[in-house]
Design a protein around this motif. Structure first.
Motif, short mmCIF file in Angstrom:
data_model
loop_
_atom_site.label_atom_id
_atom_site.label_comp_id
_atom_site.label_asym_id
_atom_site.label_seq_id
_atom_site.Cartn_x
_atom_site.Cartn_y
_atom_site.Cartn_z
N TYR A 96 0.80 -1.23 0.00
CA TYR A 96 0.00 0.00 0.00
C TYR A 96 0.83 1.27 0.00
O TYR A 96 0.36 2.31 -0.49
CB TYR A 96 -0.98 -0.01 1.16
CG TYR A 96 -2.05 -1.06 1.02
CD1 TYR A 96 -2.87 -1.09 -0.11
CD2 TYR A 96 -2.25 -2.03 2.00
CE1 TYR A 96 -3.85 -2.06 -0.25
CE2 TYR A 96 -3.22 -2.99 1.87
CZ TYR A 96 -4.02 -3.01 0.74
OH TYR A 96 -4.99 -3.97 0.60
N SER A 97 2.06 1.23 0.54
CA SER A 97 2.86 2.45 0.50
C SER A 97 3.15 2.85 -0.94
O SER A 97 3.12 4.05 -1.28
CB SER A 97 4.18 2.25 1.27
OG SER A 97 4.94 1.21 0.71
N VAL A 98 3.39 1.88 -1.80
CA VAL A 98 3.65 2.17 -3.21
C VAL A 98 2.35 2.44 -3.96
O VAL A 98 2.24 3.41 -4.72
CB VAL A 98 4.43 1.01 -3.87
CG1 VAL A 98 4.60 1.26 -5.36
CG2 VAL A 98 5.80 0.86 -3.19
N GLU A 99 1.35 1.59 -3.76
CA GLU A 99 0.08 1.77 -4.49
C GLU A 99 -0.55 3.13 -4.18
O GLU A 99 -1.02 3.84 -5.09
CB GLU A 99 -0.91 0.66 -4.11
CG GLU A 99 -0.61 -0.68 -4.76
CD GLU A 99 -1.68 -1.71 -4.48
OE1 GLU A 99 -2.70 -1.36 -3.84
OE2 GLU A 99 -1.51 -2.87 -4.88
N ASP A 100 -0.59 3.50 -2.91
CA ASP A 100 -1.25 4.75 -2.54
C ASP A 100 -0.44 5.96 -2.97
O ASP A 100 -1.02 6.99 -3.38
CB ASP A 100 -1.51 4.77 -1.03
CG ASP A 100 -2.60 3.80 -0.62
OD1 ASP A 100 -2.95 2.91 -1.42
OD2 ASP A 100 -3.10 3.91 0.52
N ALA A 101 0.89 5.86 -2.88
CA ALA A 101 1.73 6.95 -3.38
C ALA A 101 1.52 7.12 -4.87
O ALA A 101 1.41 8.25 -5.38
CB ALA A 101 3.19 6.68 -3.07
#
Length: 383
Positions: free
Chosen positions: A213-218
């Motif tokens: 989620y850190s990558v997807e949301d960023a």
């Protein structure tokens, strides 16, 4: 038991940094005790506080966040007249299982477990089975245990966080920062931000969700602002993350990885890693050490001006070390979890058990899952 989802949150407290010396497991194994002999509840009621023999099992003392939890747990148990017996699993599930069996044989009547291999149901179920055979409660904490395992025994519970929450919060921090500072972060001016991800441990729910989620949301925030998605620094890599080979989420592992990376990826080569995402503070600090050795992330002067090119570093845990790094300008942001909040929830369940034999009888004001005895302690942000 019936569990109700409540809206109030556990209060996050200050995080202690000193590391207390604690005892490990015993070397001898006396004959197993019966529930009555161990002080477990009988038909006459729950054990008195003076009869509680609490054994706390940590996956690894050297983990910085776990060290803070241990300090908090010790202090909060001592405040209610209990001196826990602490065990260091040293990242070895076999060692921890032996410690559990030894503690029960030595008269422990409350188990508090930070499982080494929490994602392996057969492992955590073995711990529950041992507790159930002894007729004593088991409270898992920090490392997510499956609903099936917790629901398999009336005197089992879990205290931790929502594993996905940290990833979402970290992604939002990263995305917003990059939108505001895109040109400065894009060192080679190619319009794409390259990143490295320090995952920590395979098959750990916290590591999995933070990585995802850190990558997807960023990326969602970047794309909404008209920027391309993040690009992993090594396009030939089979996975877009690096793990600690010892499963310890350590600063040393991240420092070694980052040092190796910087030997091939640099501003001079036009392929410098432009963003570091670390799933805990230790790995972030290890990466910062390597960056500083290479001349990056030297902090800011008295006017707040950077002393060097700074590579943004984002972490999870929010302990004092990363707070100091953020204040010094060598790190950028963190998602914080509360060691004191985690310890407080565990101690509350032990007090509940002491009062009436029901772990979940006094959980008003806590975030409790609807269908399982799991308490969620909220994250915060540090930036």
């Amino acid at each position: 038991m019936k569990f109700k989802k409540l809206s109030a949150l556990l209060l996050s407290g200050a995080m202690c940094l000193s590391i207390a010396a604690c005892s490990g497991g015993g070397e001898t194994t006396p004959a197993p005790t019966t529930p009555a002999e161990s002080g477990a509840p009988t038909e006459s009621g729950a054990p008195a506080a003076s009869d509680l023999n609490v054994a706390v099992f940590y996956y690894n003392y050297s983990d910085a966040f776990i060290s803070n939890v241990r300090n908090e747990m010790d202090a909060q148990f001592e405040a209610i007249g209990i001196t826990p017996s602490n065990y260091d699993g040293n990242t070895n599930q076999g060692t921890q299982m032996d410690q559990v069996n030894t503690a029960i044989a030595n008269g422990a009547n409350v188990l508090v477990v930070n499982a080494v291999e929490a994602s392996a149901d057969e492992t955590t179920q073995s711990i529950v089975d041992a507790a159930q055979t002894a007729g004593i409660p088991v409270i898992f904490f920090n490392r997510e245990v499956s609903d099936d395992v917790v629901n398999s025994y009336e005197l089992a519970a879990f205290v931790g966080t929502d594993p996905a929450e940290a990833g979402h919060m970290q992604g939002e921090l990263i995305g917003n920062y990059l939108v505001e500072n895109y040109d400065a972060v894009d060192l080679n001016g190619d319009g794409v931000i390259s990143y490295v991800m320090f995952k920590g441990q395979e098959n750990n729910p916290e590591a999995e969700y933070r990585t995802q989620y850190s990558v997807e949301d960023a990326n969602a925030i970047l794309e909404e602002a008209g920027h391309p998605a993040l690009s992993y620094y090594d396009s030939a890599a089979s996975t877009q993350y690096l793990v600690d080979p010892n499963g310890s989420w350590s600063a040393a592992a991240a420092q070694d990885y980052m040092t190796t990376i910087l030997s091939a990826y640099s501003e001079a080569n036009g392929n410098m890693v432009e963003l570091v995402i670390a799933n805990n503070d230790d790995m972030g600090l290890g990466a910062i050490t390597a960056l500083q050795t290479a001349g990056y992330n030297q902090g800011v002067d008295e006017n707040g001006e950077p002393l060097s090119t700074n590579i943004p570093v984002f972490t999870v845990d929010g302990l004092q070390g990363i707070v100091d790094a953020i204040n010094a300008g060598t790190a950028t942001g963190a998602v914080g979890q509360s060691a004191s909040g985690l310890a407080s929830a565990v101690v509350t369940l032990v007090q509940n058990y002491q009062a009436d034999g029901d772990l979940m009888s006094n959980t008003e004001g806590m975030n409790v899952d609807e269908t399982v005895a799991k308490i969620r302690v909220p994250y915060t942000t540090v930036s």
